[in-house]
Enzyme design. Structure first.
Site, mmCIF file in Angstrom:
data_model
loop_
_atom_site.group_PDB
_atom_site.id
_atom_site.type_symbol
_atom_site.label_atom_id
_atom_site.label_comp_id
_atom_site.label_asym_id
_atom_site.label_seq_id
_atom_site.Cartn_x
_atom_site.Cartn_y
_atom_site.Cartn_z
ATOM 1 N N HIS A 271 -8.018 -7.496 1.730
ATOM 2 C CA HIS A 271 -7.435 -9.077 2.225
ATOM 3 C C HIS A 271 -7.879 -10.086 1.414
ATOM 4 C CE1 HIS A 271 -6.314 -7.041 5.929
ATOM 5 N NE2 HIS A 271 -7.781 -6.863 6.495
ATOM 6 N N ASP A 322 -2.573 -1.174 6.257
ATOM 7 C CA ASP A 322 -3.768 -1.727 7.348
ATOM 8 C C ASP A 322 -3.377 -1.233 8.724
ATOM 9 O OD1 ASP A 322 -6.054 -2.823 8.126
ATOM 10 O OD2 ASP A 322 -5.394 -5.142 7.625
#
Ligand SMILES: [Zn+2]
Length: 448
Positions: A271, A322
């Site tokens: 991220h 993800d």
């Protein structure tokens, strides 16, 4: 699986790492590696397997939680935030057992194969049974992920995640107890018992500075360093994580990880959305990789990370699906550029070739697979061919096809996938699994 040992392929167009595609590329494959590459062959040599359209190296999905696939379409109403989404995810995690988890992961990895993904980084933290009771084999769920990837035909790096706390200074809640080994030494002992095999590697993960205290971060980082393993961590996905970390430790999550000895070329910040200038400099100077997961970050209202600033600072970039909101690395790649366009008012912050590098070579490297993700002699024989006859890419020419693929292709354009010299997708279908049925059945089984 079809073994194509000693095959020759002829690619109508192929990306060999340059600014545009080459025409008539002959790729010689011996065992699982590319033995030779030559462009400019107008017609396929006798006996060659013809790959029409555009051929790219295999894609790396550098950040995955396989079980989240069952949440798709089931969290889109009722508003909320990352934190309310997380409650739904915990409810799902509580329902998994090693068998249902295996079948869901196998189906999810097979969906990845159909999308051109030849290696997955599974960030794995559902280690134990309900309440935290270990299974007879404490690595049963991790081994289930490795078996699932093998049956789907793709490579896996199992990023075994240390997860000890419910938040900074907070105890684990009931759902989180399954994730914890109690302390970092017990985590390392369990992780040490996982063996690598052809097609699978073992890496380490610090779940986040929320779930792992600084001393334990140092223990995980030292274990990863001793084995020269990839080390991944969720970093600054949400502003609240930064605020809690600064209040408790007087440093940002990146700062805490730097002090713990985590940063360096084997480190992957997943991220890396809400970073300070010092964080960006630190990640860049130490040669880290930052794994962006834009379709998840937009789905969870995380924000837009400073990808260009990170790249300019010296970090490499990789991409991950993800939460499996979608499994489409074309969509992840273009989102890196397009989201920054919206935020900055500027076009061209990431060129298409750099986005392809993140999707292929740099993604594989951050999972511990060197010489993978490029079409060149010595590289692993991973080839993904994209059809150009469909409406999305029709009209592309050798000069425009890379940009067209990055900015308009979808997973549905993937026609053929070869992983380590073995064909796993042909004519857009998996060679061993009815993927839609596997997904439907395994999701129904988990959701009960
Ligand atoms: Zn994640």
């Amino acid at each position: 699986m079809t073994t194509t040992t000693g095959s020759t392929y002829w690619c109508e167009l192929a990306w060999l790492g340059g600014e545009s595609a080459e025409s008539g590329v002959v790729v010689e494959v011996e065992d699982e590696r590319i033995a030779g590459v030559e462009a400019g062959a107008a017609a396929p040599p006798t006996g060659a397997v013809r790959l029409d359209g555009l051929t790219l190296p295999g894609f790396a999905n550098a950040h995955s939680h396989a079980f989240h696939r069952a949440l798709r379409g089931r969290t889109q109403r009722g508003g909320g935030s990352f934190w309310s989404w997380r409650e739904r995810m915990y409810e799902l995690a509580a329902r998994l057992d090693p068998e249902t988890y295996f079948r869901l992961a196998r189906a999810t990895y097979a969906e990845m194969a159909l999308a051109g993904i030849t290696a997955v980084g599974e960030f794995h933290y559902v280690h134990h049974g309900p309440g935290g009771e270990p299974y007879a084999d404490p690595n049963e769920t991790g081994k289930a992920m490795i078996a699932a990837a093998r049956e789907a035909g793709i490579r896996i790096t199992l990023l075994d995640a240390c997860y000890l706390h419910g938040g900074i200074g907070e105890p684990l809640n009931e759902a989180q107890r399954r994730f914890s080994d109690g302390d970092a030494e017990a985590w390392a002992t369990r992780a040490e018992a996982l063996a690598e095999a052809p097609g699978s590697r073992i890496g380490a993960a610090i779940h986040s500075v929320r779930a792992v205290d600084p001393d334990s971060c140092a223990t995980v980082a030292a274990w990863a360093a001793a084995g020269e393993r990839p080390l991944h961590a969720h970093v600054s996905e949400q502003p609240a994580e930064n605020e809690a970390c600064l209040a408790a430790h007087g440093a940002t999550p990146t700062g805490v990880l730097e002090r713990a000895g985590a940063l360096g070329p084997r480190f992957v910040a997943v991220h890396a959305t809400h970073l300070s200038e010092a964080d960006i400099t630190g990640l860049g100077d130490s040669g880290c990789c930052c794994c962006l997961c834009p379709t998840t970050e937009r789905d969870l209202a995380d924000g837009i990370g400073p990808a260009r600033a990170l790249a300019e600072a010296g970090a490499t970039l990789a991409l991950g699906s993800d939460s499996q909101a979608v499994i489409d690395l074309f969509e992840e790649a273009r989102a890196v550029e397009l989201d920054e366009r919206l935020a900055s008012g500027e076009r061209g912050r990431h060129d298409p070739v750099s986005l392809l590098r993140a999707t292929t070579r740099d993604g594989h490297a951050c999972l511990g697979w060197p010489r993978t993700g490029s079409i060149e002699p010595g590289a692993t024989a991973d080839l993904v061919s994209i059809g150009l006859d469909g409406v999305r890419l029709a009209g592309a020419t050798p000069d425009s096809v890379l940009d067209a693929a990055v900015f308009a292709a979808t997973s549905a354009d993937v026609e053929r996938v070869i992983c380590g010299g073995r064909e796993i997708v042909r004519d857009g279908a998996h060679v061993g699994l009815d993927v839609a049925r596997e997904l439907r059945d395994s999701i129904a089984e988990v959701l009960g």
